[in-house]
Design an enzyme around this catalytic site. Structure first.
Site, PDB file in Angstrom:
ATOM      1  N   LYS A  39      -8.634  -1.235   1.245  1.00 55.43           N
ATOM      2  CA  LYS A  39      -9.635  -1.802   2.151  1.00 55.43           C
ATOM      3  C   LYS A  39     -10.369  -2.879   1.382  1.00 55.43           C
ATOM      4  O   LYS A  39     -10.968  -2.608   0.345  1.00 55.43           O
ATOM      5  CB  LYS A  39     -10.640  -0.739   2.648  1.00 55.43           C
ATOM      6  CG  LYS A  39     -10.191  -0.020   3.889  1.00 55.43           C
ATOM      7  CD  LYS A  39     -10.291  -0.916   5.108  1.00 55.43           C
ATOM      8  CE  LYS A  39      -9.467  -0.410   6.269  1.00 55.43           C
ATOM      9  NZ  LYS A  39      -8.072  -0.812   6.241  1.00 55.43           N
ATOM     10  N   GLU A  63       0.810  -1.235   0.000  1.00 54.10           N
ATOM     11  CA  GLU A  63       0.000   0.000   0.000  1.00 54.10           C
ATOM     12  C   GLU A  63       0.835   1.273   0.000  1.00 54.10           C
ATOM     13  O   GLU A  63       1.777   1.417   0.778  1.00 54.10           O
ATOM     14  CB  GLU A  63      -0.927   0.004   1.229  1.00 54.10           C
ATOM     15  CG  GLU A  63      -1.869   1.202   1.279  1.00 54.10           C
ATOM     16  CD  GLU A  63      -2.904   1.122   2.388  1.00 54.10           C
ATOM     17  OE1 GLU A  63      -3.722   2.040   2.512  1.00 54.10           O
ATOM     18  OE2 GLU A  63      -2.898   0.116   3.137  1.00 54.10           O
TER      19      GLU A  63
END
Length: 431
Positions: free
Chosen positions: A250, A234
């Site tokens: 997410k 990420e």
């Protein structure tokens, strides 16, 4: 004054491995590796910074002000990290939970030697460059003997749980009460796994973790006796010119060796209403964070809830962009978005207070960010997840995992997701 020298490399994979081995001899080293992932916002294939000329090490009080002054003063490449607990500098918050690692809240250094790889080129950026020294380093790196990554020679590492399954369920139920009461909409709840009185080879451990995961934001970082071995997928925040990019994750699903089943798992994640709702809530939070620094009307969602596949998991990722004024201070941009929405919740301050109350350990560098500033005031920082933290002096290692809790969360499924995220780190440490 930095000068540049470029070498054409015939066997880039071998040179890359050798470069990482060479980095192991320095007390300060940051290795960033994209592992061949195609990233339209990427600046290099891999990058190494070693040998500190100057450094800044702080606990959270006035840390962002100190970093802003340091970055202005040096106007050079700076590498390092921002721990999650710098939240206490941004907001009126505290961190009183247990901390076995003892990392400073902030640590940056100005490297004397930078080497980055792009295609088949190795670019050396040295301060006060001496042609003989660069040539000597290049030859040393080229001639390092290949070694086989092997952590099996280490003593078995016994992993302990900071909280057990029943306690995890209790804490999730407490978080759900906060959500049902309307205190928050979503929060990221994390748990630590740790090992005491151990000795590991950090470089080999990182290599094994990277071999298993092949993430786009991998990090090997050594700062004296403290190590980060990260397989992060990420990006937190990048500045490229006047453009700001954030790419929150997410939504997670496991992979399968069966091609048909793997595709079905990916499609199921793409269409999972709960996972999409989690992602969209954080996108809204990131949009709000970026708007603090952005030129009015410039915040856009470039990509929403796209599923990307990694070695261990499928992940749902969104991309949010904005534009800033040319004279906007880079540290201020980070401060106004910190900590990242994907590791906190919404509303952010309320979520962080509840996280502190319910989690058992201080997060420290976990769910913080590692990256760099350039002399042109650009920057790029990852999110420290899927990572092993190791304090060699304390003989203590840990890794933490977490997940977003929403009104539709099931404690049992959240626990399963945590174990899935922890799989690679556990495999590396336990063998």
């Amino acid at each position: 004054m930095r000068k540049t020298r470029t070498f054409s490399v015939a066997y880039i994979s071998k040179f890359k491995n050798n470069l990482l081995q060479w980095a192991g001899k320095f007390d300060e080293a940051v290795w960033l590796d994209s592992n061949g992932h195609t990233d339209r916002y990427g600046s290099f294939d891999a990058l190494l910074a070693v040998d500190a000329l100057t450094s800044l090490k702080m606990d959270y009080q006035n840390a962002f002000d100190a970093l802003e002054n340091y970055q202005k003063q040096k106007a050079d490449w700076l590498f390092g990290y921002l721990s999650y607990d710098l939240k206490n500098d941004v907001e009126d918050l505290i961190s009183r939970n247990a901390d076995g690692l003892g990392f400073p809240d902030l640590y940056f250094f100005q490297p004397r030697k930078i080497i980055y790889l792009q295609g088949n080129r190795a670019v050396f950026l040295y301060v006060d460059m001496d042609a003989d020294e660069v040539e000597r380093d290049y030859r040393i790196i080229c001639n390092i003997k290949a070694h086989r990554t092997n952590v099996s020679g280490q003593k078995p590492v016994r992993i302990k749980l900071r909280i057990f399954k029943d306690a995890y369920f209790r804490q999730i139920r407490k978080m759900l009460k906060h959500i049902h009461r309307g205190d928050i909409y979503e929060a990221n709840f994390c748990q630590e796994f740790y090992a005491e009185n151990i000795s590991i080879d950090p470089l080999k451990t990182y290599e094994k973790l990277n071999e298993i995961s092949h993430p786009p934001f991998a990090v090997y970082m050594r700062l004296a006796e403290k190590y980060l071995l990260s397989a992060s997928p990420e990006r937190f925040l990048k500045k490229k010119g006047n453009k700001i990019i954030s790419q929150p994750i997410k939504g997670t699903a496991k992979r399968s060796y069966d091609v048909s089943e793997d595709l079905n798992l990916k499609i199921a994640l793409e269409n999972n209403a709960k996972e999409r709702a989690e992602n969209i809530m954080i996108v809204d939070l990131v949009r709000n964070d970026l708007s603090k620094s952005a030129i009015k009307g410039s915040v856009e969602v470039e990509e929403l809830c796209k599923v990307y596949s990694f070695e261990q998991v499928h992940q749902m990722i969104s991309t949010v962009i904005s534009q800033v004024e040319p004279d906007k201070n880079p540290v201020t941009i980070i401060r106004e978005a910190f900590p990242m929405g994907s590791m906190t919740g919404a509303p952010k301050v309320s979520a962080m207070k509840i996280i502190e109350e319910l989690e058992a350990t201080k997060r420290g560098l976990y769910s913080g960010a590692v990256g760099y500033f350039t002399p042109e005031n650009d920057f790029d920082f990852n999110v420290v997840i899927r990572s092993i933290l190791y304090n060699k002096t304390k003989r203590f290692a840990s890794y933490s995992v977490g997940g977003a809790i929403t009104a539709k969360s099931s404690p049992e499924k959240e626990y399963e997701e945590c174990l899935l995220k922890a799989k690679a780190m556990r495999e590396v440490l336990e063998g």
